[in-house]
Design an enzyme around this catalytic site. Structure first.
Site, PDB file in Angstrom:
ATOM      1  CB  CYS A  12      -6.319  56.274 106.738  1.00 19.43           C
ATOM      2  SG  CYS A  12      -6.503  56.524 107.940  1.00 19.43           S
ATOM      3  CG  HIS A  73     -10.496  57.907 116.918  1.00 13.88           C
ATOM      4  ND1 HIS A  73     -10.453  57.416 116.832  1.00 13.88           N
ATOM      5  CD2 HIS A  73     -10.976  58.595 115.263  1.00 13.88           C
ATOM      6  CE1 HIS A  73     -10.751  56.386 116.302  1.00 13.88           C
ATOM      7  NE2 HIS A  73     -10.679  56.984 115.128  1.00 13.88           N
ATOM      8  CG  HIS A 122     -15.806  59.300 115.439  1.00 13.47           C
ATOM      9  ND1 HIS A 122     -14.637  59.453 115.194  1.00 13.47           N
ATOM     10  CD2 HIS A 122     -16.103  58.270 114.931  1.00 13.47           C
ATOM     11  CE1 HIS A 122     -13.458  59.312 114.876  1.00 13.47           C
ATOM     12  NE2 HIS A 122     -14.266  58.509 114.734  1.00 13.47           N
ATOM     13  CD  GLU A 124     -12.316  63.502 112.896  1.00 13.69           C
ATOM     14  OE1 GLU A 124     -12.487  62.148 112.689  1.00 13.69           O
ATOM     15  OE2 GLU A 124     -13.088  64.346 112.546  1.00 13.69           O
ATOM     16  CB  THR A 160     -11.087  63.282 109.107  1.00  8.31           C
ATOM     17  OG1 THR A 160     -11.259  62.540 110.089  1.00  8.31           O
ATOM     18  CG2 THR A 160     -10.080  64.887 109.824  1.00  8.31           C
ATOM     19  CB  SER A 216     -15.530  51.070 111.290  1.00 11.60           C
ATOM     20  OG  SER A 216     -14.788  51.810 109.936  1.00 11.60           O
ATOM     21  CB  SER A 260     -10.218  51.396 111.261  1.00 12.14           C
ATOM     22  OG  SER A 260     -11.199  51.445 110.412  1.00 12.14           O
TER      23      SER A 260
HETATM   24  S1  SF4 Z   1      -7.758  61.948 109.265  1.00 13.67           S
HETATM   25 FE1  SF4 Z   1      -8.707  60.132 110.354  1.00 13.67          FE
HETATM   26  S2  SF4 Z   1      -9.328  58.840 107.619  1.00 13.67           S
HETATM   27 FE2  SF4 Z   1      -7.816  60.710 107.383  1.00 13.67          FE
HETATM   28  S3  SF4 Z   1      -6.055  60.398 107.807  1.00 13.67           S
HETATM   29 FE3  SF4 Z   1      -5.976  60.594 109.715  1.00 13.67          FE
HETATM   30  S4  SF4 Z   1      -6.634  59.213 110.538  1.00 13.67           S
HETATM   31 FE4  SF4 Z   1      -6.898  58.602 108.182  1.00 13.67          FE
END
Ligand code: SF4
Length: 279
Positions: A12, A73, A122, A124, A160, A216, A260
Site C-alpha cells: 500500500c 504502524h 497489533h 498500530e 486502518t 499479517s 505487506s
Molecule cells: S494505514 Fe496501513 S494499510 Fe493504510 S496506507 Fe497506511 S500503512 Fe498502508
C-alpha cells in the site's frame, strides 16, 4: 486458464513510503535499524537484512547513537520520547495512522470514552492506545459491542486495515448502547480500494488466492473478506503453498495480496500458475 489480479494488490501507499524512507536512510547514514520488522512479511524482511537494514525488537537492542526508523504502524508517544532521548529517530509512521493517533488523543482530551475497533495485540493499536493514556477500549469483533455498558458519550475509530462493512456493523452495534456517538472513518483509502477490488474479483472466479504473510493482520482480514464472497478462498504465503491446493482444475483463478506483500512474491505465484497450469 484465466488469472485475474485484483487492482491494488500488494504494497500500500504507507508501506511503499516506509520502505523508501528506510532505503534513503541507509544511503545517508550507512547503518540503520527499524524498530520492529518494517513490514509483516518474512521474505521482504530477509531482503531488507541482506540490504543492510537491521531490525531492533526493543530499545535495549540498539547500539548507542543508532539511527532508528519508526515503521508505518507507528508507536506510542511514550516509546517515541524514549527513543528520541537516546537515538536519531526517523519517523515513517503512515499519515493515515498519524491521523488516528491525533483523533484518539483529541477525543480522550475532550472527555469522551474512546472505543477502538481493532486487534489489541497489533502494533498500530498498541501505539494508538498510548495516545489515550489508558482511556481507550479495544474491541475486535462487531458482535462484542453488546458487552459494553450504556454510555452518554463515546467516540469510535477503526484500525486502518479493517473491512468497511465490518466497521459499519461495529458502529451499528455501538449505537445501541451509546447516547451520543462520534464516528470517525479511519480505515485508509488504500484498504477500502483493496477490499473493494478483491471482493469484485472473488465474485467472478472459481478459486481465490490471497497472498501474504501468515502473521499479517491486514492479509488475514483481506482473506476473510474474500472468503465471505467466495468460500473457495485460500491464504498462501509463497508459491510453494500452491502445492497444498488442488488449483489446476479451475478455469478462473483470482489473486489479491495484502498490504505487506512484495511484488516479487505476487509475481512468483502468478508465474508458477502460468507455467504449471493447463492452457
Ligand atoms: S494505514 Fe496501513 S494499510 Fe493504510 S496506507 Fe497506511 S500503512 Fe498502508
Amino acid at each position: 486458464m484465466e488469472i485475474l489480479l485484483a487492482q491494488e494488490s500488494g504494497f500500500c501507499f504507507g508501506v511503499r513510503r516506509a520502505v523508501k524512507i528506510a532505503y534513503e536512510a541507509k544511503e545517508k547514514w550507512g547503518e540503520v535499524y527499524t524498530y520492529g520488522d518494517l513490514i509483516h512479511n518474512k521474505q521482504f524482511v530477509e531482503k531488507l537484512k541482506r540490504d543492510g537494514i537491521k531490525v531492533a525488537e526493543k530499545i535495549d537492542d540498539l547500539p548507542p547513537g543508532a539511527v532508528v526508523i519508526i515503521r508505518s504502524h507507528g508507536i506510542s508517544p511514550q516509546e517515541e520520547r524514549e527513543l528520541r532521548e537516546k537515538f536519531k529517530v526517523i519517523d515513517a509512521t503512515c499519515p493515515y495512522v498519524k491521523k488516528s493517533q491525533k483523533i484518539a488523543a483529541k477525543e480522550v482530551r475532550s472527555g469522551k470514552e474512546l472505543v477502538i475497533f481493532g486487534d489489541r495485540n497489533h502494533p498500530e493499536i498498541k501505539g494508538i492506545l498510548g495516545y489515550t493514556h489508558g482511556a481507550g477500549v479495544v474491541i475486535s469483533r462487531p458482535e462484542d459491542t453488546a458487552t459494553l455498558p450504556s454510555s452518554p458519550r463515546r467516540a469510535v475509530i477503526s484500525q486502518t486495515t479493517n473491512d468497511l462493512e465490518d466497521y459499519k456493523k461495529f458502529v451499528g452495534g455501538l449505537m445501541e448502547n451509546t447516547e451520543r456517538l462520534t464516528v470517525h472513518q479511519t480505515i485508509c483509502s488504500s484498504t477500502i480500494q483493496k477490499h473493494r477490488s478483491a471482493k469484485e474479483i472473488a465474485s467472478r472466479v472459481e478459486l481465490m488466492l490471497v497472498i501474504g504473510g501468515k502473521h499479517s493482520s491486514n492479509t488475514r482480514k483481506l482473506f476473510k473478506a474474500c472468503r465471505a464472497i467466495q468460500p473457495n478462498t485460500h491464504h498462501i504465503e509463497t508459491p510453494r503453498d500452491l502445492d497444498l491446493i488442488d488449483w489446476r482444475k479451475y478455469e478462473k483463478i483470482g489473486i489479491t495480496a495484502g498490504a505487506s506483500t512484495p511484488d516479487f512474491v505476487i509475481k512468483a505465484v502468478m508465474e508458477k500458475i502460468k507455467e504449471e497450469g493447463h492452457d
